[in-house]
Design an enzyme around this catalytic site. Structure first.
Site, PDB file in Angstrom:
ATOM      1  N   THR A 187      22.943 -32.476 -55.565  1.00 26.66           N
ATOM      2  CA  THR A 187      22.692 -31.275 -54.730  1.00 26.66           C
ATOM      3  C   THR A 187      23.341 -31.376 -53.350  1.00 26.66           C
ATOM      4  O   THR A 187      23.221 -30.459 -52.540  1.00 26.66           O
ATOM      5  CB  THR A 187      21.185 -31.053 -54.542  1.00 26.66           C
ATOM      6  OG1 THR A 187      20.647 -32.152 -53.766  1.00 26.66           O
ATOM      7  CG2 THR A 187      20.463 -30.957 -55.872  1.00 26.66           C
ATOM      8  N   ASN A 198      29.319 -41.954 -57.494  1.00 23.43           N
ATOM      9  CA  ASN A 198      30.461 -41.293 -58.148  1.00 23.43           C
ATOM     10  C   ASN A 198      30.956 -42.240 -59.239  1.00 23.43           C
ATOM     11  O   ASN A 198      30.510 -43.377 -59.320  1.00 23.43           O
ATOM     12  CB  ASN A 198      31.564 -40.962 -57.133  1.00 23.43           C
ATOM     13  CG  ASN A 198      32.085 -42.206 -56.442  1.00 23.43           C
ATOM     14  OD1 ASN A 198      32.596 -43.125 -57.085  1.00 23.43           O
ATOM     15  ND2 ASN A 198      31.903 -42.260 -55.147  1.00 23.43           N
ATOM     16  N   TYR A 251      28.038 -32.689 -54.271  1.00 24.82           N
ATOM     17  CA  TYR A 251      28.424 -32.148 -55.590  1.00 24.82           C
ATOM     18  C   TYR A 251      28.000 -30.701 -55.797  1.00 24.82           C
ATOM     19  O   TYR A 251      28.248 -30.115 -56.856  1.00 24.82           O
ATOM     20  CB  TYR A 251      27.901 -33.057 -56.708  1.00 24.82           C
ATOM     21  CG  TYR A 251      28.761 -34.304 -56.939  1.00 24.82           C
ATOM     22  CD1 TYR A 251      29.878 -34.555 -56.146  1.00 24.82           C
ATOM     23  CD2 TYR A 251      28.453 -35.218 -57.928  1.00 24.82           C
ATOM     24  CE1 TYR A 251      30.659 -35.685 -56.355  1.00 24.82           C
ATOM     25  CE2 TYR A 251      29.227 -36.359 -58.150  1.00 24.82           C
ATOM     26  CZ  TYR A 251      30.345 -36.575 -57.350  1.00 24.82           C
ATOM     27  OH  TYR A 251      31.132 -37.690 -57.552  1.00 24.82           O
ATOM     28  N   VAL A 253      23.794 -40.300 -49.932  1.00 21.82           N
ATOM     29  CA  VAL A 253      22.805 -41.340 -50.280  1.00 21.82           C
ATOM     30  C   VAL A 253      23.509 -42.598 -50.789  1.00 21.82           C
ATOM     31  O   VAL A 253      23.048 -43.724 -50.560  1.00 21.82           O
ATOM     32  CB  VAL A 253      21.774 -40.784 -51.289  1.00 21.82           C
ATOM     33  CG1 VAL A 253      22.382 -40.557 -52.665  1.00 21.82           C
ATOM     34  CG2 VAL A 253      20.557 -41.694 -51.376  1.00 21.82           C
ATOM     35  N   ASP A 254      24.662 -42.420 -51.423  1.00 16.37           N
ATOM     36  CA  ASP A 254      25.455 -43.565 -51.924  1.00 16.37           C
ATOM     37  C   ASP A 254      25.821 -44.482 -50.743  1.00 16.37           C
ATOM     38  O   ASP A 254      25.622 -45.701 -50.784  1.00 16.37           O
ATOM     39  CB  ASP A 254      26.720 -42.998 -52.584  1.00 16.37           C
ATOM     40  CG  ASP A 254      27.461 -44.021 -53.429  1.00 16.37           C
ATOM     41  OD1 ASP A 254      28.541 -43.681 -53.950  1.00 16.37           O
ATOM     42  OD2 ASP A 254      26.957 -45.164 -53.574  1.00 16.37           O
TER      43      ASP A 254
HETATM   44  N1  APR Z   1      17.857 -40.858 -48.719  1.00 16.31           N
HETATM   45  C1  APR Z   1      17.498 -39.888 -49.582  1.00 16.31           C
HETATM   46  N2  APR Z   1      18.256 -38.814 -49.855  1.00 16.31           N
HETATM   47  C2  APR Z   1      19.424 -38.713 -49.196  1.00 16.31           C
HETATM   48  C3  APR Z   1      19.880 -39.683 -48.280  1.00 16.31           C
HETATM   49  C4  APR Z   1      19.029 -40.795 -48.052  1.00 16.31           C
HETATM   50  N3  APR Z   1      19.361 -41.766 -47.191  1.00 16.31           N
HETATM   51  N4  APR Z   1      21.107 -39.289 -47.798  1.00 16.31           N
HETATM   52  C5  APR Z   1      21.388 -38.119 -48.393  1.00 16.31           C
HETATM   53  N5  APR Z   1      20.390 -37.758 -49.223  1.00 16.31           N
HETATM   54  C6  APR Z   1      20.259 -36.564 -50.054  1.00 16.31           C
HETATM   55  C7  APR Z   1      21.108 -35.373 -49.680  1.00 16.31           C
HETATM   56  O1  APR Z   1      20.506 -34.656 -48.605  1.00 16.31           O
HETATM   57  C8  APR Z   1      21.054 -34.594 -50.979  1.00 16.31           C
HETATM   58  O2  APR Z   1      19.845 -33.861 -51.035  1.00 16.31           O
HETATM   59  O3  APR Z   1      20.699 -36.904 -51.352  1.00 16.31           O
HETATM   60  C9  APR Z   1      21.005 -35.690 -52.053  1.00 16.31           C
HETATM   61  C10 APR Z   1      22.300 -35.893 -52.819  1.00 16.31           C
HETATM   62  O4  APR Z   1      23.408 -35.696 -51.935  1.00 16.31           O
HETATM   63  P1  APR Z   1      24.699 -36.658 -51.977  1.00 16.31           P
HETATM   64  O5  APR Z   1      24.331 -37.977 -51.444  1.00 16.31           O
HETATM   65  O6  APR Z   1      25.815 -35.890 -51.336  1.00 16.31           O
HETATM   66  O7  APR Z   1      25.002 -36.874 -53.546  1.00 16.31           O
HETATM   67  P2  APR Z   1      25.707 -35.888 -54.597  1.00 16.31           P
HETATM   68  O8  APR Z   1      25.546 -34.452 -54.250  1.00 16.31           O
HETATM   69  O9  APR Z   1      25.196 -36.365 -55.928  1.00 16.31           O
HETATM   70  O10 APR Z   1      27.249 -36.240 -54.449  1.00 16.31           O
HETATM   71  C11 APR Z   1      27.679 -37.510 -54.875  1.00 16.31           C
HETATM   72  O11 APR Z   1      28.815 -37.933 -52.820  1.00 16.31           O
HETATM   73  O12 APR Z   1      28.253 -39.690 -51.490  1.00 16.31           O
HETATM   74  C12 APR Z   1      29.146 -39.268 -52.428  1.00 16.31           C
HETATM   75  O13 APR Z   1      29.801 -41.282 -53.556  1.00 16.31           O
HETATM   76  C13 APR Z   1      29.037 -40.092 -53.687  1.00 16.31           C
HETATM   77  O14 APR Z   1      30.992 -39.089 -54.620  1.00 16.31           O
HETATM   78  C14 APR Z   1      29.583 -39.125 -54.697  1.00 16.31           C
HETATM   79  C15 APR Z   1      29.013 -37.798 -54.221  1.00 16.31           C
END
Ligand code: APR
Length: 169
Positions: free
Chosen positions: A120, A26, A123, A35-36
């Protein structure tokens, strides 16, 4: 055909020993869930310490840090757009995330890179649309970056896997 360099895997991105893994961050760059959260947990506290020096990151832009305890050498943090219905430039902003990430990979001469499905999850970006954007921008980057050896798309859910399979047809 440049598609050869693309690989789909269903694993935790923090386990991949590639030159760089991409974080779906973010704009604060100070960690979060998804994933963050996984990347910060696996990299250890030094990652947050370095992120603190970056003063955040606007949506669609990307910044690089070291990987610390991760098997990957570097992390490129990019901030995807929040899906707000599709008429707020979301597709353009997501494409820019990939372009800006590849720009850094090119300048740092990184040959193997792994992406999560940016935007995905929390967000809410439709995964089929996001997968097409990811594949298209990767094909373009593969033609522009001669040393690009492998691009891994990490499909953390079956729906994501299907979306990328379809996008690769
Ligand atoms: N490895 C690979 N992919 C992952 C992992 C992992 N360990 N954990 C989650 N994912 C996938 C999710 O299943 C999804 O398909 O990563 C993709 C992106 O999801 P999010 O992590 O929720 O990221 P996003 O949709 O871009 O939202 C970002 O979420 O975690 C917070 O700090 C981040 O505020 C930001 C927002």
């Amino acid at each position: 055909m440049k598609k050869k360099i693309i690989k789909l895997v269903e694993t935790d991105i923090t386990t991949l020993s590639v030159d760089v893994i991409v974080n779906a961050a973010n704009s604060s760059l100070l960690g979060g869930g998804g994933v963050d959260g996984a990347i910060h947990r696996a990299a250890g506290p030094e990652l947050l310490t370095e992120c603190r020096t970056l003063n955040g990151c606007p949506t669609s832009e990307a910044k690089i840090t070291k990987g610390y305890k991760l098997p990957a050498r570097f992390v490129i943090h990019t901030v995807g757009p929040i899906w707000r219905g599709g008429n707020h430039e979301e597709t353009h902003l997501l494409a820019e995330c990939y372009r800006n990430t590849f720009k850094i990979a090119q300048t740092q001469h990184l040959e193997t890179i792994a992406f999560p499905a940016i935007s995905t999850g929390a967000y809410g970006f439709p995964v089929k649309v996001a997968a097409k954007i990811a594949v298209r921008e990767t094909m373009i980057a593969a033609m522009q970056i001669p040393f690009l050896k492998q691009v891994i798309f990490v499909c953390f859910t079956p729906e994501t896997r299907e979306a990328y399979e379809e996008a690769l047809q």
